[in-house]
Design a protein around this motif. Structure first.
Motif, short mmCIF file in Angstrom:
data_model
loop_
_atom_site.label_atom_id
_atom_site.label_comp_id
_atom_site.label_asym_id
_atom_site.label_seq_id
_atom_site.Cartn_x
_atom_site.Cartn_y
_atom_site.Cartn_z
N MET A 1 -30.27 22.46 4.55
CA MET A 1 -29.33 23.21 3.94
C MET A 1 -28.74 24.32 4.88
O MET A 1 -29.31 25.15 5.32
CB MET A 1 -29.57 23.69 2.43
CG MET A 1 -28.36 24.38 1.89
SD MET A 1 -28.83 24.94 0.26
CE MET A 1 -27.82 26.30 0.04
N ILE A 2 -27.30 24.16 4.86
CA ILE A 2 -26.61 24.91 5.97
C ILE A 2 -25.71 25.93 4.82
O ILE A 2 -25.10 25.55 4.12
CB ILE A 2 -25.87 24.33 6.95
CG1 ILE A 2 -26.54 23.55 7.99
CG2 ILE A 2 -24.86 25.36 7.81
CD1 ILE A 2 -25.78 22.86 8.81
N SER A 3 -25.88 27.30 4.96
CA SER A 3 -25.13 28.24 4.05
C SER A 3 -24.64 29.29 5.14
O SER A 3 -24.93 29.58 6.12
CB SER A 3 -26.12 28.71 3.27
OG SER A 3 -27.17 29.57 3.84
N LYS A 32 -34.45 17.98 12.60
CA LYS A 32 -34.29 17.73 11.05
C LYS A 32 -33.76 19.21 10.69
O LYS A 32 -34.30 20.20 11.19
CB LYS A 32 -35.55 17.52 10.48
CG LYS A 32 -35.32 17.30 8.88
CD LYS A 32 -36.83 16.93 8.39
CE LYS A 32 -36.76 17.07 6.77
NZ LYS A 32 -38.00 17.01 6.26
N GLU A 33 -32.90 19.00 9.76
CA GLU A 33 -32.20 20.27 9.09
C GLU A 33 -32.96 20.95 8.00
O GLU A 33 -33.34 20.28 7.09
CB GLU A 33 -30.70 20.17 8.81
CG GLU A 33 -30.16 20.89 7.81
CD GLU A 33 -28.73 20.43 7.18
OE1 GLU A 33 -28.61 21.01 6.01
OE2 GLU A 33 -28.25 19.40 7.77
N ASP A 34 -33.24 22.14 8.03
CA ASP A 34 -34.19 22.82 6.98
C ASP A 34 -32.79 24.04 6.48
O ASP A 34 -31.88 23.67 6.42
CB ASP A 34 -35.25 23.30 7.23
CG ASP A 34 -36.19 23.82 5.87
OD1 ASP A 34 -35.59 23.52 4.64
OD2 ASP A 34 -37.17 23.87 6.16
N GLU A 35 -33.46 25.11 6.34
CA GLU A 35 -32.39 26.13 5.90
C GLU A 35 -31.75 26.97 7.16
O GLU A 35 -32.76 27.59 7.63
CB GLU A 35 -33.13 27.03 4.80
CG GLU A 35 -32.26 28.09 4.17
CD GLU A 35 -33.18 28.82 3.02
OE1 GLU A 35 -32.83 29.70 2.90
OE2 GLU A 35 -33.91 28.27 2.53
N ILE A 36 -30.69 26.99 7.38
CA ILE A 36 -30.01 27.62 8.26
C ILE A 36 -28.98 28.44 7.79
O ILE A 36 -28.00 27.89 7.05
CB ILE A 36 -29.37 26.69 9.41
CG1 ILE A 36 -30.53 25.86 10.21
CG2 ILE A 36 -28.56 27.39 10.37
CD1 ILE A 36 -29.98 24.90 10.97
N LYS A 71 -39.77 20.07 14.93
CA LYS A 71 -38.69 19.40 14.86
C LYS A 71 -37.64 19.80 13.64
O LYS A 71 -36.49 19.18 13.42
CB LYS A 71 -38.62 17.76 15.22
CG LYS A 71 -39.43 17.37 16.41
CD LYS A 71 -38.49 17.60 17.52
CE LYS A 71 -37.66 16.25 17.74
NZ LYS A 71 -36.79 16.34 18.90
N THR A 72 -38.27 20.62 12.71
CA THR A 72 -37.49 21.03 11.61
C THR A 72 -36.77 22.37 11.84
O THR A 72 -37.51 23.26 12.09
CB THR A 72 -38.20 21.07 10.39
OG1 THR A 72 -39.09 19.71 10.05
CG2 THR A 72 -37.76 21.41 9.18
N LEU A 73 -35.47 22.27 11.96
CA LEU A 73 -34.69 23.66 12.31
C LEU A 73 -34.62 24.56 10.94
O LEU A 73 -34.12 24.07 10.02
CB LEU A 73 -33.58 23.34 12.85
CG LEU A 73 -33.38 22.28 13.96
CD1 LEU A 73 -32.26 22.35 14.72
CD2 LEU A 73 -34.60 22.66 15.21
N GLN A 74 -34.85 25.77 11.17
CA GLN A 74 -34.60 26.66 10.15
C GLN A 74 -34.39 28.25 10.75
O GLN A 74 -35.02 28.40 11.93
CB GLN A 74 -35.66 26.85 9.22
CG GLN A 74 -36.93 27.13 9.56
CD GLN A 74 -38.08 26.77 8.36
OE1 GLN A 74 -37.72 27.21 7.34
NE2 GLN A 74 -39.14 26.24 8.81
#
Length: 136
Positions: A1-3, A32-36, A71-74
């Motif tokens: 989730m991008i906030s 992979k998108e995590d919390e950004i 590979k999970t970005l946060q």
């Protein structure tokens, strides 16, 4: 989730579009998108972070704290809208263009791109330009 979060009066006018764009950049880079969390602030706020956490007594346009796992970005990306505005004038581009460049710059760092050497900075700029063209 991008906030998107705000510590100043700035408000990103098209959060949904920008969020989808950043998500597509992450996917295109095979991450992979995590919390950004993007945090928009002023020079004073970002300068304090730069001194307190990085021991750099300078102004900057962006500081990113990377909490990615594999590979999970946060992470948290802090952006001084004052610096972006000044840099846009210096580079003779619109505020929006410079803002989008900084937005994608932060997430490209999470994808493993660096900018400390001339060669790395050149590749980073090429990636920024490529993804900026996908937004327009």
């Amino acid at each position: 989730m991008i906030s998107f979060n705000y510590e100043n009066d700035f408000k990103l006018p098209n959060e949904a579009v920008v969020s989808a764009w950043i998500a597509s950049v992450i996917s295109s880079e095979n991450f992979k998108e995590d919390e950004i969390n993007y945090v928009f602030c002023d020079d004073e706020y970002l300068h304090k972070l730069n001194v307190d956490f990085l021991n750099h007594d300078t102004l900057t346009d962006i500081i990113s704290f990377d909490y990615s796992v594999g590979k999970t970005l946060q992470g948290d990306i802090f952006i001084s809208t004052e610096r972006v505005e000044d840099n846009a004038k210096d580079f003779k581009v619109t505020f929006e263009n410079e803002l989008y460049r900084v937005l994608v710059h932060g997430v490209l760092h999470y994808c493993g791109y660096k900018d400390k050497t001339d060669e790395d900075a050149k590749l980073m700029r090429e990636k920024e330009n490529f993804y900026l063209n996908t937004l327009n």
